[in-house]
Design a protein around this motif. Structure first.
Motif, short mmCIF file in Angstrom:
data_model
loop_
_atom_site.label_atom_id
_atom_site.label_comp_id
_atom_site.label_asym_id
_atom_site.label_seq_id
_atom_site.Cartn_x
_atom_site.Cartn_y
_atom_site.Cartn_z
N GLU A 74 0.84 -1.20 0.00
CA GLU A 74 0.00 0.00 0.00
C GLU A 74 0.88 1.25 0.00
O GLU A 74 0.60 2.21 -0.72
CB GLU A 74 -0.92 -0.04 1.23
CG GLU A 74 -2.00 1.02 1.23
CD GLU A 74 -3.02 0.83 0.10
OE1 GLU A 74 -3.32 -0.31 -0.25
OE2 GLU A 74 -3.49 1.85 -0.44
N GLU A 106 2.19 1.78 -3.45
CA GLU A 106 1.13 2.31 -4.32
C GLU A 106 0.93 3.79 -4.10
O GLU A 106 0.74 4.55 -5.05
CB GLU A 106 -0.19 1.58 -4.05
CG GLU A 106 -0.28 0.21 -4.70
CD GLU A 106 -1.63 -0.44 -4.40
OE1 GLU A 106 -2.67 0.24 -4.52
OE2 GLU A 106 -1.64 -1.62 -4.01
N GLU A 110 -4.71 6.30 -6.03
CA GLU A 110 -4.97 6.14 -4.60
C GLU A 110 -5.92 7.23 -4.09
O GLU A 110 -6.77 6.96 -3.24
CB GLU A 110 -3.66 6.17 -3.82
CG GLU A 110 -2.78 4.94 -4.06
CD GLU A 110 -3.47 3.66 -3.63
OE1 GLU A 110 -3.87 3.57 -2.45
OE2 GLU A 110 -3.61 2.75 -4.46
N GLU A 140 -9.34 6.19 -5.14
CA GLU A 140 -9.87 5.14 -4.26
C GLU A 140 -10.57 5.74 -3.05
O GLU A 140 -11.68 5.34 -2.69
CB GLU A 140 -8.72 4.25 -3.72
CG GLU A 140 -8.32 3.10 -4.62
CD GLU A 140 -7.08 2.37 -4.07
OE1 GLU A 140 -6.52 1.57 -4.80
OE2 GLU A 140 -6.69 2.64 -2.90
N HIS A 164 -5.65 4.54 4.31
CA HIS A 164 -5.78 3.45 3.33
C HIS A 164 -5.77 2.09 4.02
O HIS A 164 -6.50 1.19 3.65
CB HIS A 164 -4.67 3.53 2.28
CG HIS A 164 -4.94 4.52 1.21
ND1 HIS A 164 -5.47 4.19 -0.01
CD2 HIS A 164 -4.81 5.87 1.20
CE1 HIS A 164 -5.63 5.29 -0.74
NE2 HIS A 164 -5.23 6.32 -0.02
N GLU A 202 -9.24 0.44 3.35
CA GLU A 202 -9.12 -0.54 2.26
C GLU A 202 -8.81 -1.93 2.79
O GLU A 202 -9.35 -2.92 2.32
CB GLU A 202 -7.96 -0.14 1.36
CG GLU A 202 -8.33 0.57 0.10
CD GLU A 202 -7.09 0.69 -0.76
OE1 GLU A 202 -6.30 1.60 -0.49
OE2 GLU A 202 -6.91 -0.17 -1.64
ZN LIG Z 1 -5.02 2.41 -1.42
#
Ligand SMILES: [Zn+2]
Length: 239
Positions: free
Chosen positions: A90, A93, A101, A104, A137, A141
């Motif tokens: 993560e 990313e 991101e 998202e 995140h 996520e």
């Molecule tokens: Zn993410």
């Protein structure tokens, strides 16, 4: 308790819930207690020699505690490795694909009912700080709390100590060599410990305390009663 405002009831329940490690420790004590109480009663049913009971109880304590500790270590290690790998991916990313991101996060906040514009404002604010971004995140996520990954060694050691502590109760009278009364003292001590464990667990779950105590006493009593009966039958058969 029902007269108290809901917010107070929730605070209390949440406080109890956050005591997860305390609950885990009490469950470990309970495992050791029930397992070794049954073992001690089974052997005591089969032999009149307290030395055999002590030997079996001591071995049961060590075997159980090591098995719990090893199991806990392996499971925590695997879980932690996986969480760390996911966080690492993560973080990469976030560095390499910040646009995707951010999108998202926008979608996540839109699903929560924010307008596109509101969601974009929130997402950009979060993405501005790399630490907040990774934390958000991770939670949104991956369903992970990066500050609560847990330590395999600590979990393993506390499982060992908890199981050993519980398993120690039924063999204590045999260690103290109180003679022929060791058997009865062991039953009384174990029953008291079962009631204590049941009471604490019920309290920590916000349930009725007397019922928790009684249920634990019954469960441990039945387990010990069954192994005692089997031990007696085997003892007669082998004699
Ligand atoms: Zn993410």
């Amino acid at each position: 308790m029902s007269q108290k405002p809901l917010s107070q009831q929730r605070e209390r329940t949440l406080g109890l819930w956050n005591n997860g490690s305390l609950r885990a420790a009490i469950l470990g004590v309970n495992d050791g207690l029930v397992s070794n109480f049954s073992l001690v009663m089974g052997v005591a049913g089969g032999t009149g020699d307290p030395r055999f009971v002590l030997l079996a109880g001591g071995a049961g304590l060590m075997a159980g505690a090591f098995s719990m500790a090893a199991g806990e270590y392996v499971s925590m290690r695997a879980q932690r490795d996986l969480s760390e790998r996911l966080l690492e991916l993560e973080a990469r990313e976030l560095l390499e694909e910040p646009e995707e991101e951010t999108e998202e996060l926008v979608l996540i906040y839109q699903r929560k009912g924010l307008t596109r514009q509101e969601a974009e404002t929130v997402a950009k604010r979060i993405m501005a700080d790399p630490i907040v971004a990774l934390d958000t995140h991770a939670r949104e996520e991956l369903g992970l709390d990066p500050s609560q990954l847990g330590s395999p060694w600590a979990a393993s050691l506390s499982s060992f100590a908890a199981f050993a502590g519980g398993a120690f109760v039924p063999i204590l009278p045999y260690l103290a060599s109180v003679g022929d009364s060791a058997f009865l003292v062991s039953i009384v001590l174990s029953a008291v410990a079962l009631v204590a464990v049941g009471t604490l667990l019920a309290y920590l779950s916000g349930k009725r305390v007397w019922w928790g105590a009684l249920r634990m006493l019954l469960a441990g009593g039945i387990a010990a009663g069954v192994t005692f009966t089997i031990g007696s039958l085997l003892g007669v058969a082998l004699a």
